[in-house]
Write an enzyme that holds these catalytic residues in place. Structure first.
Site, PDB file in Angstrom:
ATOM      1  N   TYR A 201      -6.197  -3.045 -95.278  1.00 48.08           N
ATOM      2  CA  TYR A 201      -7.061  -3.610 -94.228  1.00 48.08           C
ATOM      3  C   TYR A 201      -6.832  -5.115 -94.107  1.00 48.08           C
ATOM      4  CZ  TYR A 201      -9.657   0.730 -95.306  1.00 48.08           C
ATOM      5  OH  TYR A 201     -10.023   2.032 -95.573  1.00 48.08           O
TER       6      TYR A 201
ATOM      7  N   SER B  83     -19.013  -0.697 -88.521  1.00 50.95           N
ATOM      8  CA  SER B  83     -19.353  -1.219 -87.203  1.00 50.95           C
ATOM      9  C   SER B  83     -19.070  -2.701 -87.178  1.00 50.95           C
ATOM     10  CB  SER B  83     -20.822  -0.976 -86.865  1.00 50.95           C
ATOM     11  OG  SER B  83     -21.088  -1.526 -85.575  1.00 50.95           O
TER      12      SER B  83
END
Ligand SMILES: NC(=O)c1ccc[n+]([C@@H]2O[C@H](COP(=O)([O-])OP(=O)(O)OC[C@H]3O[C@@H](n4cnc5c(N)ncnc54)[C@H](OP(=O)(O)O)[C@@H]3O)[C@@H](O)[C@H]2O)c1
Length: 301
Positions: free
Chosen positions: A54, A245
């Protein structure tokens, strides 16, 4: 605002893990790891899921540092991933690669995973697990586990293991239940907890037609948003939720969801969602788990 404690599950090694994590590996969450991570913590979430691939382990550490929540109150997971070009990590570089994660984070994470069985060069999976076991023995890692492991991958490392992986982090929601049956049975036998990534994909992304004709949201959608239903359904299965989110309003809602009481989705509704889910196969992250792991003969499109 008073922050309520987040319910935890107990792992095989006796440690506890908060039932819900905010992950920074997808969508806007990945790009805004510092500001969104800080907001997640200050909204009540106490678990951050990151990984080498990531490319925001440093930002994960920074989010905690910039937040008002002390490091010891946050559960952090990271993962040994493939190289950015998708190449496996050479066996003799595994230890240095894990150390690089720790250096970027600025601390030892609570949980460290092998991101998938293809991270390690061919035939070296068992030896790679032994590296994690040794690092745990040396106090350089804490809890250790795996992700995207199929039954054959788990069996390979369990054979002769000193420590069983405490979790297997996999795509988990009602529409993969039938496919996962043999894997979940094996995990149950060994006490390996399931962590669910992609738990709300059946509501946040267009489900296949077969699922649309019998949507989960209609089962209990009458009283709760479908995303909330899926997260609570996952918790009711005893499975850790790893959601994400980058939207501030949603992050704040996740903080509220983290402390919702049990029973909002009733036992009968939990079973009905399971029944509906078992009749359809839909996987959002197809690349990880479909190789040499036969799919069920179910409608999927
Ligand atoms: N181990 C692995 O191989 C692997 C693979 C994939 C993912 N993961 C981990 O799992 C994490 C989550 O994966 P995922 O993104 O697929 O999870 P997910 O929970 O299925 O999906 C997140 C989606 O839900 C929406 N959402 C979040 N909170 C919401 C709310 N309160 N109301 C309505 N919608 C909401 C988000 O949209 P908005 O952004 O618009 O809010 C986003 O589109 C990743 O970040 C990563 O940490 C691990």
């Amino acid at each position: 605002m008073t922050i309520q404690p987040v319910h935890s599950f107990t792992l095989l090694d006796g440690t506890t893990i908060p039932w819900i994590a905010w992950g920074n590996g997808s969508g806007n969450a990945q790009k805004t790891a510092v500001i969104s991570g800080k907001l997640a913590l200050e909204s009540g979430l106490r678990h951050i899921d990151t990984a080498q691939i990531y490319r925001n382990e440093k930002e994960t550490g920074e989010a905690i540092k910039q937040s008002s929540v002390p490091r010891e109150d946050v559960y952090v997971t990271s993962k040994l991933s493939t190289r950015p070009d998708g190449a496996p990590v050479p066996f003799d570089e595994i230890t240095a690669s894990i150390q690089d994660s720790l250096d970027k984070l600025g601390f030892v994470p609570n949980l460290y995973l092998i991101h998938n069985p293809f991270v390690v060069e061919g035939g070296k999976l068992k030896a790679a697990w032994k590296v994690l076991e040794d690092l745990k023995d040396q106090g350089k890692l804490q809890s250790i586990g795996v992700s995207n492991f199929r039954p054959q991958d788990l069996e390979e490392i369990l054979d002769g293991a000193k420590y069983k992986p405490v979790v297997n982090q996999i795509e988990y929601h009602p529409y993969v239940l039938t496919h996962l049956e043999p894997l979940l049975a094996l995990q149950k036998k060994h006490g390996i907890l399931t962590e669910s990534y992609g738990p709300s994909r059946p509501s946040s992304d267009t489900p296949p037609a077969a699922a649309r004709s019998n949507p989960i949201s209609q089962v209990v959608g009458k009283k709760l948003d479908p995303t909330v239903v899926l997260l609570l359904w996952t918790r009711a299965q005893g499975v850790v939720v790893v959601t994400a989110s980058g939207n501030p309003a949603h992050i704040k809602e996740l903080g509220v969801i983290a402390t919702l009481p049990e029973g909002l989705v009733t036992e009968e509704e939990v079973r009905e969602i399971e029944r509906v889910g078992r009749g359809v196969h839909f996987r959002y992250y197809t690349e990880h788990m479909e190789k040499d792991f036969p799919l069920p003969d179910l409608p999927s499109q």
